[in-house]
Design an enzyme around this catalytic site. Structure first.
Site, PDB file in Angstrom:
ATOM      1  N   LYS A   1       4.150   6.398   2.491  1.00 50.41           N
ATOM      2  CA  LYS A   1       2.975   5.899   2.482  1.00 50.41           C
ATOM      3  C   LYS A   1       2.306   5.210   4.063  1.00 50.41           C
ATOM      4  O   LYS A   1       3.539   5.133   4.432  1.00 50.41           O
ATOM      5  CB  LYS A   1       2.784   4.573   1.696  1.00 50.41           C
ATOM      6  CG  LYS A   1       4.135   3.578   1.949  1.00 50.41           C
ATOM      7  CD  LYS A   1       4.838   2.578   1.124  1.00 50.41           C
ATOM      8  CE  LYS A   1       5.427   1.635   1.437  1.00 50.41           C
ATOM      9  NZ  LYS A   1       5.916   0.176   0.316  1.00 50.41           N
TER      10      LYS A   1
ATOM     11  N   ARG B   1       5.358  -9.309  -8.590  1.00 50.52           N
ATOM     12  CA  ARG B   1       3.688  -8.267  -7.548  1.00 50.52           C
ATOM     13  C   ARG B   1       3.232  -7.026  -8.900  1.00 50.52           C
ATOM     14  O   ARG B   1       2.334  -7.706  -9.784  1.00 50.52           O
ATOM     15  CB  ARG B   1       4.149  -7.481  -6.398  1.00 50.52           C
ATOM     16  CG  ARG B   1       3.153  -7.779  -5.714  1.00 50.52           C
ATOM     17  CD  ARG B   1       3.705  -6.976  -4.535  1.00 50.52           C
ATOM     18  NE  ARG B   1       4.805  -5.788  -4.248  1.00 50.52           N
ATOM     19  CZ  ARG B   1       5.343  -5.527  -3.705  1.00 50.52           C
ATOM     20  NH1 ARG B   1       4.725  -5.588  -2.184  1.00 50.52           N
ATOM     21  NH2 ARG B   1       5.808  -4.089  -3.091  1.00 50.52           N
TER      22      ARG B   1
ATOM     23  N   TYR C   1      -5.466 -13.314  30.978  1.00 48.92           N
ATOM     24  CA  TYR C   1      -6.177 -14.008  30.428  1.00 48.92           C
ATOM     25  C   TYR C   1      -5.098 -15.370  30.239  1.00 48.92           C
ATOM     26  O   TYR C   1      -4.353 -15.468  29.633  1.00 48.92           O
ATOM     27  CB  TYR C   1      -6.386 -13.359  28.764  1.00 48.92           C
ATOM     28  CG  TYR C   1      -7.807 -12.274  28.984  1.00 48.92           C
ATOM     29  CD1 TYR C   1      -8.669 -12.869  30.017  1.00 48.92           C
ATOM     30  CD2 TYR C   1      -7.315 -11.184  29.402  1.00 48.92           C
ATOM     31  CE1 TYR C   1     -10.181 -11.763  30.353  1.00 48.92           C
ATOM     32  CE2 TYR C   1      -8.738 -10.359  29.197  1.00 48.92           C
ATOM     33  CZ  TYR C   1      -9.612 -10.214  30.013  1.00 48.92           C
ATOM     34  OH  TYR C   1     -10.612  -8.965  29.824  1.00 48.92           O
TER      35      TYR C   1
ATOM     36  N   MET D   1      -6.328  -6.133  25.759  1.00 47.50           N
ATOM     37  CA  MET D   1      -6.718  -4.863  25.223  1.00 47.50           C
ATOM     38  C   MET D   1      -6.303  -3.558  25.064  1.00 47.50           C
ATOM     39  O   MET D   1      -5.880  -2.904  25.043  1.00 47.50           O
ATOM     40  CB  MET D   1      -8.751  -4.761  25.434  1.00 47.50           C
ATOM     41  CG  MET D   1      -9.033  -4.177  23.856  1.00 47.50           C
ATOM     42  SD  MET D   1     -10.312  -3.964  24.092  1.00 47.50           S
ATOM     43  CE  MET D   1     -11.564  -4.717  22.994  1.00 47.50           C
TER      44      MET D   1
HETATM   45  C1  PLP Z   1       7.105   0.656   0.669  1.00 44.06           C
HETATM   46  C2  PLP Z   1       7.984   0.544  -1.103  1.00 44.06           C
HETATM   47  C3  PLP Z   1       9.439   1.020  -0.569  1.00 44.06           C
HETATM   48  C4  PLP Z   1      10.247   1.301   0.797  1.00 44.06           C
HETATM   49  O1  PLP Z   1      10.880   0.033   1.768  1.00 44.06           O
HETATM   50  P1  PLP Z   1      11.153   0.033   2.346  1.00 44.06           P
HETATM   51  O2  PLP Z   1      11.513  -1.419   2.663  1.00 44.06           O
HETATM   52  O3  PLP Z   1      10.460   0.244   3.563  1.00 44.06           O
HETATM   53  O4  PLP Z   1      12.380   0.537   2.144  1.00 44.06           O
HETATM   54  C5  PLP Z   1      10.151   1.247  -1.856  1.00 44.06           C
HETATM   55  N1  PLP Z   1      10.119   1.162  -2.936  1.00 44.06           N
HETATM   56  C6  PLP Z   1       8.336   0.501  -3.422  1.00 44.06           C
HETATM   57  C7  PLP Z   1       7.751   0.521  -4.334  1.00 44.06           C
HETATM   58  C8  PLP Z   1       7.736   0.946  -1.698  1.00 44.06           C
HETATM   59  O5  PLP Z   1       6.361  -0.107  -2.189  1.00 44.06           O
END
Ligand code: PLP
Length: 376
Positions: free
Chosen positions: A35, A130, A260, A308
């Site tokens: 992802k 969630r 800065y 930047m």
């Molecule tokens: C992102 C995610 C993972 C992986 O999590 P890590 O902490 O990067 O290993 C596993 N399961 C779900 C549902 C996720 O959204």
């Protein structure tokens, strides 16, 4: 000459990290989590190093298309499932497995016309709060799905909120075991932290790992439970290096400030190097004076605020440094040196995940495959 900043994706490190995760969970199959464009590494760039996984898991339908376009014919899982009914057409066409976490997604499946029934991962909310069905609603959701001709196989999944910390996984596991007990189907619980930290003993760990583990961050070479453990502790190697060069040298007298807001003032005469890297490249602007950085492989520190396009570093431990000297912001440096991304993230009050994902599009990226053989 282009600006000297450069990111490198290390195919060999991805392969090794994946092998390390497999060794930690020998009885389970492994989802490579790609992802967020493979945690900022780039799906196409990470693919070669991760294709030894049993499947690819991600969120975005466009990313699923990119995995299929690379020629991957194995499992692809949408971790949040579909976002609207017509997404199911793409799931049918590309043979995507998808999470089912709410009643609406079941409604959409019930209306979906498909020749090929789908494989779904029913998601339990075991305490993260969630996504997912509450434990008392889980079996009803399962029964509804099982009755649909559009569904071929139902697996079970949940996600831990505290696998990297002292609360651990036991309470959520108990909820998961109760909610799924007696139901047929494969099971998946573990993110990187749960995969690596395991359970109380070997049998417990095997049960925790279940049928599929879902390690993301560890495959990219960052420790999921830093600073308790480092990437080196877990045998992980950085899969991303962010490197640049010195483009200027400043001689500061005692009392001179730099950058800065003049937040750093020299107490004695010193040399500072100016690096072609700033927050527009994805380097964290909140990194304070003292954030670690390598100059020619030697560990030193940033000075003053991050701009930047530039940042300043202390050259006291690197007297030979000059314009053009290589600088490592994180990852693998010259002469076998290494600056864990977790060290930089920790100093800046964030996590390795955020730094990887924030690598800016303007940074040129190359892929290095040390083990690749030149084609004949
Ligand atoms: C992102 C995610 C993972 C992986 O999590 P890590 O902490 O990067 O290993 C596993 N399961 C779900 C549902 C996720 O959204």
């Amino acid at each position: 000459m282009p600006r000297p900043i450069q990111a490198t994706i290390h195919t060999g490190a991805l392969r090794r990290n994946l092998a390390r995760l497999r060794a930690a969970a020998p009885g389970a199959r492994v989802w490579a989590i790609v992802k967020a464009n493979a945690y900022g590494h780039g799906i196409e760039r990470a693919y070669e190093g991760l294709r030894g996984a049993d499947g690819f898991a991600l969120l975005d339908l466009a990313e699923a298309e990119r995995i299929r376009a690379l020629g991957w014919r194995g499992p692809v899982l949408l971790l949040e499932g579909v976002f609207e009914p017509r997404d199911l057409e793409l799931c049918s066409r590309l043979n995507l497995w998808h999470a089912v976490h709410c009643d609406e997604q079941i409604d959409w499946l019930a209306m979906h016309k498909t020749h090929q029934p789908h494989r779904v991962f029913l998601k339990l909310n075991s305490g993260m709060n969630r996504l997912g069905f509450a434990p008392q609603r889980y079996r009803a959701a399962h029964a509804r799905l099982a009755a649909l001709p559009q569904v071929e196989e139902i697996s079970h999944m949940t996600h831990f909120s505290d696998a990297d910390g002292p609360r651990g996984t036991a309470a959520q596991r108990a909820v998961f075991d109760r909610a799924t007990s007696g139901l047929p189907g494969e099971r998946s619980l573990c993110n990187s932290a749960a995969t690596l930290r395991g359970g109380t003993d070997e049998a417990d760990t095997r049960a925790l790992h279940a049928d599929w583990v879902r390690p993301g961050i560890a495959s990219y070479g960052s420790a999921p439970d830093f600073p308790e453990h480092s990437a080196a502790h877990w045998g992980l190697r950085p899969a991303m290096t962010l490197a640049s060069r010195l483009i200027g040298i400043t001689h500061m007298a005692a009392g001179d400030s730099i950058g800065y807001g003049s937040t750093f003032t020299a107490e004695q005469p010193m040399r500072a190097g100016i690096v072609a890297c700033g927050y527009a490249d994805g380097y964290p602007r909140h990194a304070p004076t003292g954030t670690p950085v390598l100059v020619d492989g030697v560990r030193t520190r940033t000075l003053g605020r991050i701009s930047m396009d530039m940042l300043a570093v202390d050259l006291t431990p690197v007297p030979a440094a000059a314009v053009g000297t290589p600088v490592t912001l994180w990852g693998q440096g010259p002469n076998g040196s290494c600056l864990p991304i977790d060290d930089v993230a920790h100093a800046a009050g964030t996590v390795g995940y955020e730094l990887m994902c924030a690598l800016a599009p303007r940074v040129p990226v190359t892929v290095e495959d040390a083990e690749a053989r030149p084609s004949a």
